[in-house]
Design a protein around this motif. Structure first.
Motif, PDB file in Angstrom:
ATOM      1  N   ILE A 136       0.874  -1.166   0.000  1.00 24.17           N
ATOM      2  CA  ILE A 136       0.000   0.000   0.000  1.00 24.17           C
ATOM      3  C   ILE A 136       0.917   1.223   0.000  1.00 24.17           C
ATOM      4  CG2 ILE A 136      -1.794   1.262   1.222  1.00 24.17           C
ATOM      5  CD1 ILE A 136      -2.531  -1.421   2.566  1.00 24.17           C
ATOM      6  N   PRO A 137       1.099   1.834  -1.171  1.00 20.36           N
ATOM      7  CA  PRO A 137       2.011   2.980  -1.221  1.00 20.36           C
ATOM      8  C   PRO A 137       1.400   4.178  -0.501  1.00 20.36           C
ATOM      9  CG  PRO A 137       0.920   2.688  -3.323  1.00 20.36           C
ATOM     10  CD  PRO A 137       0.512   1.532  -2.463  1.00 20.36           C
ATOM     11  N   PRO A 138       2.238   5.019   0.057  1.00 18.57           N
ATOM     12  CA  PRO A 138       1.707   6.232   0.682  1.00 18.57           C
ATOM     13  C   PRO A 138       1.096   7.154  -0.375  1.00 18.57           C
ATOM     14  CG  PRO A 138       4.102   6.266   0.651  1.00 18.57           C
ATOM     15  CD  PRO A 138       3.673   4.916   0.161  1.00 18.57           C
ATOM     16  N   GLN A 139       0.182   7.991   0.028  1.00 23.09           N
ATOM     17  CA  GLN A 139      -0.502   8.897  -0.894  1.00 23.09           C
ATOM     18  C   GLN A 139       0.496   9.775  -1.645  1.00 23.09           C
ATOM     19  OE1 GLN A 139      -3.743   8.775  -1.530  1.00 23.09           O
ATOM     20  NE2 GLN A 139      -3.593  10.371  -3.073  1.00 23.09           N
ATOM     21  N   THR A 140       1.562  10.186  -0.981  1.00 24.03           N
ATOM     22  CA  THR A 140       2.546  11.044  -1.639  1.00 24.03           C
ATOM     23  C   THR A 140       3.232  10.331  -2.798  1.00 24.03           C
ATOM     24  OG1 THR A 140       4.224  10.373  -0.038  1.00 24.03           O
ATOM     25  CG2 THR A 140       3.004  12.400   0.434  1.00 24.03           C
ATOM     26  N   ALA A 141       3.369   9.007  -2.720  1.00 26.90           N
ATOM     27  CA  ALA A 141       4.017   8.261  -3.805  1.00 26.90           C
ATOM     28  C   ALA A 141       3.184   8.285  -5.079  1.00 26.90           C
ATOM     29  CB  ALA A 141       4.273   6.824  -3.377  1.00 26.90           C
ATOM     30  N   SER A 142       1.876   8.267  -4.951  1.00 29.83           N
ATOM     31  CA  SER A 142       1.042   8.330  -6.150  1.00 29.83           C
ATOM     32  C   SER A 142       0.918   9.759  -6.669  1.00 29.83           C
ATOM     33  CB  SER A 142      -0.343   7.750  -5.867  1.00 29.83           C
ATOM     34  OG  SER A 142      -1.005   8.508  -4.886  1.00 29.83           O
ATOM     35  N   GLU A 143       1.060  10.733  -5.804  1.00 26.76           N
ATOM     36  CA  GLU A 143       0.965  12.125  -6.226  1.00 26.76           C
ATOM     37  C   GLU A 143       2.226  12.620  -6.927  1.00 26.76           C
ATOM     38  OE1 GLU A 143       0.070  14.040  -2.564  1.00 26.76           O
ATOM     39  OE2 GLU A 143      -2.049  13.466  -2.606  1.00 26.76           O
ATOM     40  N   ASP A 144       3.395  12.141  -6.483  1.00 23.67           N
ATOM     41  CA  ASP A 144       4.638  12.620  -7.097  1.00 23.67           C
ATOM     42  C   ASP A 144       5.095  11.747  -8.261  1.00 23.67           C
ATOM     43  OD1 ASP A 144       5.776  10.370  -5.961  1.00 23.67           O
ATOM     44  OD2 ASP A 144       7.020  11.453  -4.534  1.00 23.67           O
ATOM     45  N   GLY A 145       4.354  10.697  -8.566  1.00 25.73           N
ATOM     46  CA  GLY A 145       4.663   9.874  -9.726  1.00 25.73           C
ATOM     47  C   GLY A 145       5.671   8.765  -9.473  1.00 25.73           C
ATOM     48  N   SER A 146       6.092   8.558  -8.238  1.00 27.27           N
ATOM     49  CA  SER A 146       7.058   7.496  -7.976  1.00 27.27           C
ATOM     50  C   SER A 146       6.414   6.114  -8.050  1.00 27.27           C
ATOM     51  CB  SER A 146       7.750   7.699  -6.626  1.00 27.27           C
ATOM     52  OG  SER A 146       6.805   7.752  -5.593  1.00 27.27           O
ATOM     53  N   VAL A 147       5.095   6.033  -7.870  1.00 32.78           N
ATOM     54  CA  VAL A 147       4.356   4.785  -8.054  1.00 32.78           C
ATOM     55  C   VAL A 147       3.179   5.098  -8.971  1.00 32.78           C
ATOM     56  CG1 VAL A 147       2.973   3.002  -6.934  1.00 32.78           C
ATOM     57  CG2 VAL A 147       4.992   3.899  -5.778  1.00 32.78           C
ATOM     58  N   ILE A 148       3.091   4.366 -10.079  1.00 34.19           N
ATOM     59  CA  ILE A 148       1.977   4.557 -11.001  1.00 34.19           C
ATOM     60  C   ILE A 148       1.332   3.215 -11.313  1.00 34.19           C
ATOM     61  CG2 ILE A 148       2.920   6.630 -12.087  1.00 34.19           C
ATOM     62  CD1 ILE A 148       3.799   4.867 -14.428  1.00 34.19           C
ATOM     63  N   ARG A 149       0.068   3.237 -11.637  1.00 35.18           N
ATOM     64  CA  ARG A 149      -0.637   2.016 -12.018  1.00 35.18           C
ATOM     65  C   ARG A 149      -0.422   1.805 -13.509  1.00 35.18           C
ATOM     66  NH1 ARG A 149      -6.226  -0.399 -10.288  1.00 35.18           N
ATOM     67  NH2 ARG A 149      -5.234   0.108  -8.356  1.00 35.18           N
ATOM     68  N   VAL A 150       0.156   0.677 -13.838  1.00 39.26           N
ATOM     69  CA  VAL A 150       0.424   0.369 -15.237  1.00 39.26           C
ATOM     70  C   VAL A 150      -0.804  -0.264 -15.873  1.00 39.26           C
ATOM     71  CG1 VAL A 150       1.868  -0.985 -16.786  1.00 39.26           C
ATOM     72  CG2 VAL A 150       2.878   0.103 -14.788  1.00 39.26           C
ATOM     73  N   ALA A 151      -1.401  -1.212 -15.159  1.00 37.48           N
ATOM     74  CA  ALA A 151      -2.583  -1.893 -15.682  1.00 37.48           C
ATOM     75  C   ALA A 151      -3.413  -2.401 -14.514  1.00 37.48           C
ATOM     76  CB  ALA A 151      -2.188  -3.052 -16.578  1.00 37.48           C
ATOM     77  N   SER A 152      -4.685  -2.536 -14.760  1.00 38.44           N
ATOM     78  CA  SER A 152      -5.603  -3.095 -13.777  1.00 38.44           C
ATOM     79  C   SER A 152      -6.218  -4.342 -14.396  1.00 38.44           C
ATOM     80  CB  SER A 152      -6.689  -2.073 -13.433  1.00 38.44           C
ATOM     81  OG  SER A 152      -7.727  -2.694 -12.716  1.00 38.44           O
ATOM     82  N   MET A 153      -6.103  -5.462 -13.709  1.00 35.16           N
ATOM     83  CA  MET A 153      -6.634  -6.712 -14.261  1.00 35.16           C
ATOM     84  C   MET A 153      -8.126  -6.605 -14.545  1.00 35.16           C
ATOM     85  SD  MET A 153      -4.213  -8.749 -14.795  1.00 35.16           S
ATOM     86  CE  MET A 153      -5.020 -10.296 -15.042  1.00 35.16           C
ATOM     87  N   GLU A 154      -8.865  -5.935 -13.680  1.00 36.88           N
ATOM     88  CA  GLU A 154     -10.303  -5.802 -13.881  1.00 36.88           C
ATOM     89  C   GLU A 154     -10.607  -5.055 -15.186  1.00 36.88           C
ATOM     90  OE1 GLU A 154      -8.790  -4.760 -10.986  1.00 36.88           O
ATOM     91  OE2 GLU A 154      -9.261  -6.547  -9.822  1.00 36.88           O
ATOM     92  N   LYS A 155      -9.866  -3.976 -15.428  1.00 39.46           N
ATOM     93  CA  LYS A 155     -10.087  -3.207 -16.652  1.00 39.46           C
ATOM     94  C   LYS A 155      -9.630  -3.979 -17.886  1.00 39.46           C
ATOM     95  CE  LYS A 155      -9.930   1.269 -14.428  1.00 39.46           C
ATOM     96  NZ  LYS A 155      -9.212   2.539 -14.264  1.00 39.46           N
ATOM     97  N   LEU A 156      -8.547  -4.745 -17.752  1.00 43.11           N
ATOM     98  CA  LEU A 156      -8.098  -5.553 -18.888  1.00 43.11           C
ATOM     99  C   LEU A 156      -9.132  -6.617 -19.248  1.00 43.11           C
ATOM    100  CD1 LEU A 156      -4.310  -6.046 -18.103  1.00 43.11           C
ATOM    101  CD2 LEU A 156      -5.314  -4.700 -19.944  1.00 43.11           C
TER     102      LEU A 156
END
Length: 128
Positions: free
Chosen positions: A101-121
């Motif tokens: 579970i990445p911290p909120q700051t990691a998703s805001e600064d771009g250090s962790v991004i979602r590449v793909a979601s199995m549900e959406k695929l």
């Protein structure tokens, strides 16, 4: 403190009795155990509580990390014959998927991004 917080036990003679199990089905490289014990005595700040937790956690992370072996074929398929690749695919990635579970700051600064979601695929491929 070691037993209470880290599930690590050292007896009165200085013998290591137990190590924590950080991930199910994963055992760290036993060849790194001597270095780990040496670094516990030389690199961990045992005097100050916060610094002790920080340096001890770093030493556990260094010991439990998967050691890179560049002698193996990097394009080989992950099988039991290739234990590093098998461990990554069957131990680390599932644990990362379910427990990270990445911290909120990691998703805001771009250090962790979602590449793909199995549900959406699945939704995309259902249409095909």
């Amino acid at each position: 403190m070691l037993q209470e917080y880290f599930r690590m036990t050292i007896d009165k003679e200085g013998n290591l009795l137990t190590l924590p199990q950080i991930l199910p089905n994963y055992t760290p490289e036993i060849g790194a155990l001597a270095t780990f014990m040496l670094r516990l005595s030389t690199e961990v700040d045992w005097d100050e509580e916060q610094a002790c937790f920080d340096t001890l956690s770093r030493e556990f992370a260094e010991f439990y990390c998967l050691q890179y072996d560049d002698t193996k074929n990097p394009t080989a398929s992950p099988t039991k014959d290739n234990p590093r690749e098998w461990t990554i695919e069957h131990v680390f990635l599932p644990a990362l998927r379910h427990r990270f579970i990445p911290p909120q700051t990691a998703s805001e600064d771009g250090s962790v991004i979602r590449v793909a979601s199995m549900e959406k695929l699945y939704k995309v491929f259902e249409r095909c």
